[in-house]
Design a protein around this motif. Structure first.
Motif, PDB file in Angstrom:
ATOM      1  N   HIS A 302       0.836  -1.210   0.000  1.00 18.48           N
ATOM      2  CA  HIS A 302       0.000   0.000   0.000  1.00 18.48           C
ATOM      3  C   HIS A 302       0.868   1.257   0.000  1.00 18.48           C
ATOM      4  O   HIS A 302       0.550   2.244  -0.673  1.00 18.48           O
ATOM      5  CB  HIS A 302      -0.919   0.002   1.223  1.00 18.48           C
ATOM      6  N   HIS A 303       1.966   1.223   0.753  1.00 20.42           N
ATOM      7  CA  HIS A 303       2.846   2.384   0.826  1.00 20.42           C
ATOM      8  C   HIS A 303       3.468   2.674  -0.541  1.00 20.42           C
ATOM      9  O   HIS A 303       3.530   3.842  -0.979  1.00 20.42           O
ATOM     10  CB  HIS A 303       3.940   2.128   1.867  1.00 20.42           C
ATOM     11  N   ARG A 304       3.916   1.625  -1.231  1.00 18.52           N
ATOM     12  CA  ARG A 304       4.538   1.827  -2.538  1.00 18.52           C
ATOM     13  C   ARG A 304       3.517   2.265  -3.584  1.00 18.52           C
ATOM     14  O   ARG A 304       3.814   3.103  -4.450  1.00 18.52           O
ATOM     15  CB  ARG A 304       5.240   0.545  -2.978  1.00 18.52           C
ATOM     16  N   VAL A 305       2.307   1.681  -3.524  1.00 16.49           N
ATOM     17  CA  VAL A 305       1.253   2.110  -4.456  1.00 16.49           C
ATOM     18  C   VAL A 305       0.933   3.583  -4.239  1.00 16.49           C
ATOM     19  O   VAL A 305       0.768   4.353  -5.195  1.00 16.49           O
ATOM     20  CB  VAL A 305      -0.004   1.236  -4.273  1.00 16.49           C
ATOM     21  N   LYS A 306       0.871   3.987  -2.968  1.00 12.44           N
ATOM     22  CA  LYS A 306       0.613   5.397  -2.660  1.00 12.44           C
ATOM     23  C   LYS A 306       1.699   6.288  -3.254  1.00 12.44           C
ATOM     24  O   LYS A 306       1.402   7.323  -3.884  1.00 12.44           O
ATOM     25  CB  LYS A 306       0.530   5.582  -1.150  1.00 12.44           C
ATOM     26  N   ASN A 307       2.961   5.899  -3.085  1.00  8.18           N
ATOM     27  CA  ASN A 307       4.066   6.697  -3.640  1.00  8.18           C
ATOM     28  C   ASN A 307       3.982   6.775  -5.158  1.00  8.18           C
ATOM     29  O   ASN A 307       4.191   7.843  -5.755  1.00  8.18           O
ATOM     30  CB  ASN A 307       5.410   6.094  -3.222  1.00  8.18           C
ATOM     31  N   ASN A 308       3.686   5.652  -5.811  1.00  4.01           N
ATOM     32  CA  ASN A 308       3.600   5.649  -7.270  1.00  4.01           C
ATOM     33  C   ASN A 308       2.437   6.517  -7.758  1.00  4.01           C
ATOM     34  O   ASN A 308       2.557   7.254  -8.748  1.00  4.01           O
ATOM     35  CB  ASN A 308       3.429   4.220  -7.787  1.00  4.01           C
ATOM     36  N   LEU A 309       1.305   6.430  -7.058  1.00  5.52           N
ATOM     37  CA  LEU A 309       0.157   7.249  -7.458  1.00  5.52           C
ATOM     38  C   LEU A 309       0.442   8.725  -7.245  1.00  5.52           C
ATOM     39  O   LEU A 309       0.026   9.573  -8.066  1.00  5.52           O
ATOM     40  CB  LEU A 309      -1.084   6.830  -6.667  1.00  5.52           C
TER      41      LEU A 309
END
Length: 496
Positions: A302-309
Motif C-alpha cells: 500500500h505504501h509503494r502504491v501510494k508513492n507511485n500514485l
C-alpha cells in the motif's frame, strides 16, 4: 440461559467483592473439573425467611473434558433443599469439605457427591458441589492420582479462602488446560510428576533427560534460548513456590515455544509445591509470525502504491501547467485529483491494521485539493458535518472517488461565474445498516432538463458506475429545499 452475574444479583445479597470472587472462581472452572474428573456445580443459599432453613440454587455448572459428565442436562437454575442435599447446609456451618458415604443414583447414573465451601474473607458465600460419574470405572494410574491430589489441594485452598486470588482472574480464562500439559512440583522445585504432553513440550524445547526428579527452574533456565527470558521464567516459578500466583509466560528454545503458568499449592496454609501448566504453542507462534510478515508486506505494498500514485499525480499536475489548451488542462487536473484521492486511500491503508479506512481522515486530505477548483475571487467554502466512520478497503476507494466527483460537480456547476459566493457541505449520517452522505450546495441549482441517468459528463458517469457496481447503493440529485442542489448517496452496510 441466565448468566452467573444475573443469577447472583437476582437471588442473593452478596456484595460486589463477593460476586467478583465467585466470577474469578468460575474462570477456573475447567481446571478444577478436568483435575477432578468431575462436574462442578456452584450452589448459593437462597431464603426469604430468616427462621427457615435455606434452599440452594445452582448458578453455574462446569463439565470435565477428562471424564464422562455426571449431568448431561444443564443444572443452572436448579434447586436443592437441605433435605435433598444435607451436605450443602453442613458446609455453610463448619467450612469443611465433605463427601457422602454412599453414591447416589441420578437419572440412571451412579454419582459420588462432595461439597467444598467457598470462603471469602472468612465467610462462606457459596458451596461447590463436586459430582463424579462412577458409571465408567477408572483404573488408578499415576496420572489420575496426581490429578486428584492437585485437585484436592486446590479445593482445600478454596475452603481456606486463598484460591482464586485477584491475580488469577484473567489468567484463568486464557490459561493452558490440564490436557495441554501438567507438572507437579515439590516445595523445593523438584518435579514430582509430568504428564506425557508436558514432557513432550519440554523435550521440544531441548530437554533430553527425564523430567521427573529434575529441578524445574534449572530445566527452564537451560532450555531457554534467551537468558533474560529464562531468568524471568525462573523468577516466576520461584514466586509460585513461595505462594505468589504467576502470570502466563512464554519460553522459547530450539525453535519451539511453550506457554507456562504456575499456581502455588498451599492447602491449609502449608507449602505443598506448585502446579505448572504447559502448552506447546510452536505452531501457533509460527502462524502468528507468518501473519505478521504478510501484514507487513501488505502495508508495504500500500505504501509503494501510494508513492507511485502520488508520482503520477505530480506528473499530471506538471503536464496540466504546461498545456495551453483550456479543455486539456481541465481534463488533466481532474485526472490528477482522482489519482491523488486514490493515493490518500492507500496511505490510510498503509497505516491500518485491519484493512479498514477512516473515511473522514481521507476526506480531510481531499478537501484541500478541491479548493483548486474554486475560481479566483469566488468565496465558496467547503465544510464537513457528521462522521462517515471506518469502512473496508473494498468500499473506501470507490466511495472517496464518488464524493470527490460530486463535490467537484457542485463547485463547477453550482458556482459557474467568478466572484460567486456560497458553500458546499458534506453531511455524513451513519446507522447500523446504512451510510448516508449528502453533498449540499446553495449555488445556481439544476437546469429544468437535468436527468441523472442521461447526464453526459464523465464525472457523473464515473459516479453512477461506482455506486451501482462497487458500492451497491443509490444516488439521487435534486433541488434542495433551501435553494441550490442536493446529491443524496445511500450505501447499505448490512451486506458487507
Amino acid at each position: 440461559m441466565s448468566t452467573l452475574s444475573f443469577l447472583l444479583a437476582t437471588h442473593t445479597e452478596l456484595s460486589g467483592d463477593e460476586v467478583a470472587h465467585l466470577q474469578r472462581l468460575a474462570s477456573e472452572w475447567q481446571l478444577l473439573s478436568d483435575l477432578s474428573f468431575a462436574d462442578f456445580l456452584l450452589w448459593v443459599p437462597v431464603t426469604t425467611d430468616p427462621e427457615a432453613a435455606p434452599h440452594f440454587l445452582c448458578v453455574a455448572h462446569s463439565r470435565p473434558t477428562t471424564a464422562p459428565t455426571a449431568h448431561p442436562d444443564d443444572m443452572v437454575g436448579g434447586t436443592a433443599t437441605a433435605t435433598q442435599h444435607p451436605q450443602l447446609a453442613r458446609a455453610l456451618d463448619d467450612t469443611t469439605m465433605r463427601r457422602e458415604e454412599q453414591p447416589r443414583w441420578h437419572r440412571g447414573r451412579s454419582i459420588r457427591r462432595e461439597v467444598v465451601p467457598v470462603v471469602y474473607q472468612g465467610r462462606v458465600i457459596a458451596v461447590l458441589g463436586r459430582d463424579t460419574n462412577l458409571a465408567a470405572p477408572r483404573v488408578p494410574s499415576t496420572l489420575e492420582i496426581s490429578y486428584l491430589a492437585v485437585a484436592g489441594d486446590l479445593c482445600q485452598m478454596i475452603a481456606d479462602g486463598t484460591f482464586p486470588t485477584a491475580d488469577d482472574a484473567e489468567e484463568g480464562r486464557s490459561s493452558p488446560r490440564v490436557g495441554d500439559g501438567l507438572v507437579r512440583v515439590s516445595a523445593i522445585g523438584t518435579v514430582l510428576y509430568a504428564s506425557p504432553n508436558a514432557a513432550s513440550a519440554f523435550h521440544r524445547l531441548g530437554w533430553s533427560d527425564e523430567l521427573v526428579g529434575a529441578d524445574l527452574p534449572t530445566v527452564t533456565r537451560r532450555v531457554s534460548a534467551d537468558p533474560f527470558e529464562g531468568a524471568e521464567v525462573v523468577s516466576m516459578l520461584r514466586d509460585a513456590l513461595a505462594g505468589t500466583p504467576s502470570p502466563r509466560t512464554e519460553v522459547e528454545g530450539r525453535g519451539a515455544t511453550a506457554v507456562v503458568r504456575a499456581l502455588p499449592l498451599r492447602p491449609r496454609g502449608v507449602p505443598s509445591g506448585a502446579l505448572v501448566l504447559v502448552r506447546d504453542v510452536t505452531e501457533v507462534r509460527r502462524r502468528d509470525r507468518a501473519l505478521m510478515s504478510k501484514d507487513a508486506t501488505i502495508r508495504e505494498i500500500h505504501h509503494r502504491v501510494k508513492n507511485n500514485l502520488q508520482t503520477v499525480a505530480a506528473l499530471l499536475r506538471l503536464q496540466a501547467r504546461r498545456t495551453r489548451h483550456e479543455e486539456a488542462r481541465s481534463a488533466l487536473t481532474e485526472s490528477m485529483r482522482r489519482v491523488a484521492s486514490i493515493a490518500l486511500v492507500h496511505e490510510s491503508l498503509a497505516a491500518s491494521v485491519d484493512e479498514r479506512v477512516d473515511i473522514d481522515e481521507v476526506l480531510a486530505g481531499v478537501l484541500p485539493m478541491m479548493n483548486d477548483l474554486v475560481r479566483a475571487g469566488a468565496g465558496v467554502s467547503l465544510s464537513r458535518e457528521g462522521r462517515a466512520g471506518a469502512l473496508p478497503a473494498v468500499m473506501a476507494t470507490p466511495l472517496v472517488l464518488v464524493v470527490t466527483e460530486l463535490v467537484s460537480n457542485a463547485l463547477e456547476h453550482g458556482f459557474p461565474t467568478p466572484q460567486t459566493s456560497g458553500s458546499v457541505r458534506i453531511v455524513a449520517t451513519r446507522t447500523a445498516s446504512e451510510l448516508r452522505i449528502d453533498i449540499v450546495d446553495d449555488g445556481a441549482g439544476l437546469p429544468d432538463t437535468f436527468s441523472l441517468e442521461r447526464a453526459p459528463g464523465l464525472g457523473l458517469q464515473i459516479v453512477r458506475t461506482l455506486v451501482d457496481s462497487e458500492l451497491g447503493g443509490t444516488l439521487s440529485v435534486r433541488p434542495d429545499a433551501d435553494g441550490g442542489t442536493r446529491a443524496e448517496l445511500r450505501i447499505p452496510l448490512t451486506r458487507r
